[in-house]
Scaffold this motif. Structure first.
Motif, mmCIF file in Angstrom:
data_model
loop_
_atom_site.group_PDB
_atom_site.id
_atom_site.type_symbol
_atom_site.label_atom_id
_atom_site.label_comp_id
_atom_site.label_asym_id
_atom_site.label_seq_id
_atom_site.Cartn_x
_atom_site.Cartn_y
_atom_site.Cartn_z
ATOM 1 N N LEU A 170 0.825 -1.206 0.000
ATOM 2 C CA LEU A 170 0.000 0.000 0.000
ATOM 3 C C LEU A 170 0.859 1.256 0.000
ATOM 4 N N ALA A 171 1.950 1.232 0.769
ATOM 5 C CA ALA A 171 2.843 2.390 0.802
ATOM 6 C C ALA A 171 3.488 2.634 -0.561
ATOM 7 N N LEU A 172 3.924 1.553 -1.200
ATOM 8 C CA LEU A 172 4.543 1.696 -2.522
ATOM 9 C C LEU A 172 3.534 2.217 -3.544
ATOM 10 N N ALA A 173 2.322 1.648 -3.515
ATOM 11 C CA ALA A 173 1.296 2.101 -4.457
ATOM 12 C C ALA A 173 0.927 3.557 -4.190
ATOM 13 N N GLY A 174 0.763 3.921 -2.902
ATOM 14 C CA GLY A 174 0.432 5.303 -2.585
ATOM 15 C C GLY A 174 1.523 6.274 -2.979
ATOM 16 N N TRP A 175 2.774 5.865 -2.790
ATOM 17 C CA TRP A 175 3.893 6.732 -3.176
ATOM 18 C C TRP A 175 3.954 6.925 -4.683
ATOM 19 N N ARG A 176 3.748 5.855 -5.432
ATOM 20 C CA ARG A 176 3.795 5.966 -6.893
ATOM 21 C C ARG A 176 2.621 6.772 -7.440
ATOM 22 N N LEU A 177 1.515 6.756 -6.713
ATOM 23 C CA LEU A 177 0.341 7.519 -7.158
ATOM 24 C C LEU A 177 0.313 8.925 -6.567
ATOM 25 N N GLY A 178 1.299 9.270 -5.751
ATOM 26 C CA GLY A 178 1.366 10.606 -5.190
ATOM 27 C C GLY A 178 0.347 10.873 -4.093
ATOM 28 N N MET A 179 -0.026 9.856 -3.327
ATOM 29 C CA MET A 179 -1.025 10.016 -2.280
ATOM 30 C C MET A 179 -0.354 10.291 -0.939
ATOM 31 N N SER A 180 -1.043 10.996 -0.077
ATOM 32 C CA SER A 180 -0.584 11.183 1.288
ATOM 33 C C SER A 180 -0.692 9.867 2.055
ATOM 34 N N PRO A 181 0.327 9.499 2.834
ATOM 35 C CA PRO A 181 0.250 8.233 3.594
ATOM 36 C C PRO A 181 -0.958 8.164 4.514
ATOM 37 N N ALA A 182 -1.415 9.311 5.018
ATOM 38 C CA ALA A 182 -2.550 9.305 5.941
ATOM 39 C C ALA A 182 -3.816 8.786 5.279
ATOM 40 N N LEU A 183 -3.927 8.940 3.964
ATOM 41 C CA LEU A 183 -5.158 8.563 3.274
ATOM 42 C C LEU A 183 -5.334 7.050 3.202
ATOM 43 N N TRP A 184 -4.255 6.288 3.187
ATOM 44 C CA TRP A 184 -4.389 4.829 3.145
ATOM 45 C C TRP A 184 -4.000 4.170 4.466
ATOM 46 N N LEU A 185 -3.071 4.771 5.211
ATOM 47 C CA LEU A 185 -2.606 4.154 6.445
ATOM 48 C C LEU A 185 -3.645 4.251 7.563
ATOM 49 N N LEU A 186 -4.199 5.437 7.795
ATOM 50 C CA LEU A 186 -5.143 5.618 8.897
ATOM 51 C C LEU A 186 -6.415 4.781 8.726
ATOM 52 N N PRO A 187 -7.031 4.723 7.531
ATOM 53 C CA PRO A 187 -8.191 3.837 7.381
ATOM 54 C C PRO A 187 -7.853 2.364 7.625
ATOM 55 N N ALA A 188 -6.675 1.924 7.166
ATOM 56 C CA ALA A 188 -6.293 0.528 7.380
ATOM 57 C C ALA A 188 -6.136 0.231 8.873
ATOM 58 N N LEU A 189 -5.508 1.144 9.603
ATOM 59 C CA LEU A 189 -5.341 0.950 11.047
ATOM 60 C C LEU A 189 -6.682 1.018 11.772
ATOM 61 N N THR A 190 -7.571 1.889 11.307
ATOM 62 C CA THR A 190 -8.890 2.010 11.943
ATOM 63 C C THR A 190 -9.677 0.716 11.811
ATOM 64 N N PHE A 191 -9.727 0.155 10.618
ATOM 65 C CA PHE A 191 -10.480 -1.081 10.424
ATOM 66 C C PHE A 191 -9.804 -2.255 11.132
ATOM 67 N N THR A 192 -8.482 -2.238 11.227
ATOM 68 C CA THR A 192 -7.786 -3.289 11.969
ATOM 69 C C THR A 192 -8.165 -3.242 13.447
ATOM 70 N N ALA A 193 -8.132 -2.030 14.026
ATOM 71 C CA ALA A 193 -8.506 -1.883 15.434
ATOM 72 C C ALA A 193 -9.975 -2.233 15.654
ATOM 73 N N ALA A 194 -10.841 -1.834 14.731
ATOM 74 C CA ALA A 194 -12.267 -2.138 14.864
ATOM 75 C C ALA A 194 -12.520 -3.638 14.794
ATOM 76 N N THR A 195 -11.778 -4.339 13.956
ATOM 77 C CA THR A 195 -11.930 -5.785 13.861
ATOM 78 C C THR A 195 -11.481 -6.463 15.149
ATOM 79 N N LEU A 196 -10.373 -5.987 15.724
ATOM 80 C CA LEU A 196 -9.923 -6.531 17.002
ATOM 81 C C LEU A 196 -10.953 -6.278 18.102
ATOM 82 N N LEU A 197 -11.521 -5.084 18.110
ATOM 83 C CA LEU A 197 -12.497 -4.739 19.143
ATOM 84 C C LEU A 197 -13.770 -5.570 18.997
ATOM 85 N N LEU A 198 -14.329 -5.597 17.796
ATOM 86 C CA LEU A 198 -15.561 -6.340 17.567
ATOM 87 C C LEU A 198 -15.332 -7.842 17.605
#
Length: 265
Positions: A170-198
């Motif tokens: 995801l980091a490599l794809a985001g870097w090649r597409l010129g995306m901010s890391p926050a746009l892909w990293l934070l959602p991935a971490l949010t859903f990971t934490a939500a899955t652990l919680l639920l």
């Protein structure tokens, strides 16, 4: 039967006389279990060849007990891998990596449409997490679940491995597409934490299926059909994702005890 086994019956039992029926054999063996005298008579009546064979076997067993087998040497990397992951994760992680690569090439081909990399990022780790704590997927689940460190600690270990494999593509794809890391990293971490919680309440497999299915139906499908960029993957949504990721992580750790009774299926 009298106090001791009659000599004729004991001789027939020792010789393996087929005339003794199952009931007689069973009666003799039950008596032998509780009568030391009859066991001594049985040993004395045994043929010399059988006695010699039993002595040889006893010597071999005693020698084996004293020396013992050589300990199996395990390589350090295998010991580390067994503590943090399992082989059943490999095909799922490979599938996720291929999906990220496909999303990247589609984004490069159709730059005017909503980014599939950003749409895939939140749910990318979920397939691996569903396998990481599954009774049906892990052949050693019963043994692992019974250890002292089973539960959230084991799930966090395996989740760390999943993120370590999923986030670099995801980091490599985001870097090649010129995306901010926050746009892909934070959602991935949010859903990971939500899955652990639920997952501590209803099982990780169900939690991953519910969260992944909800995101796919509510966000991914409309974005693909309408070609409109969802608000949830726009740059302005990054602070909200950061708060959600932090809150989900804190709550998952706070509810760590749920994994002691969680349904893994």
């Amino acid at each position: 039967m009298s106090k001791h086994i009659p000599a004729a019956s004991l001789a027939a039992y020792t010789a393996g006389d087929p005339a003794l029926d199952d009931t007689a054999v069973w009666t003799i063996e039950v008596h032998l279990e509780n009568c030391g005298d009859c066991r001594a008579r049985l040993a004395a009546a045994a043929p010399p060849a059988l006695t010699t064979l039993l002595d040889d076997v006893q010597v071999m067993i005693d020698r084996g007990v004293r020396t013992g087998p050589e300990p199996v040497r395990r390589r350090a990397w295998r010991h580390f891998a067994h503590r943090w992951a399992m082989w059943e994760l490999v095909p799922w992680l490979a599938t996720i990596a291929v999906a990220v690569a496909a999303a990247f090439f589609l984004d490069r081909t159709f730059p005017q449409r909503p980014s599939l990399v950003l749409l895939l990022a939140p749910i990318a780790p979920l397939a691996g997490m569903a396998v990481a704590w599954s009774r049906r997927r892990d052949p050693g689940w019963e043994i692992v679940a019974g250890t002292a460190r089973a539960g959230l600690e084991l799930m966090l270990r395996r989740t760390t491995v999943i993120l370590a494999v999923v986030l670099p593509p995801l980091a490599l794809a985001g870097w090649r597409l010129g995306m901010s890391p926050a746009l892909w990293l934070l959602p991935a971490l949010t859903f990971t934490a939500a899955t652990l919680l639920l997952g501590g309440r209803i099982g990780v497999v169900r939690a991953a299926a519910i969260l992944g299915g909800a995101w796919f139906l509510a966000v991914v499908t409309p974005a693909v059909i309408t070609a409109d960029i969802p608000v949830l993957i726009e740059p302005a949504s990054a602070p909200g994702w950061a708060v959600a990721a932090l809150a989900g992580t804190v709550l998952a750790v706070w509810r760590a005890g749920d994994y002691r009774h969680a349904n893994p299926r």
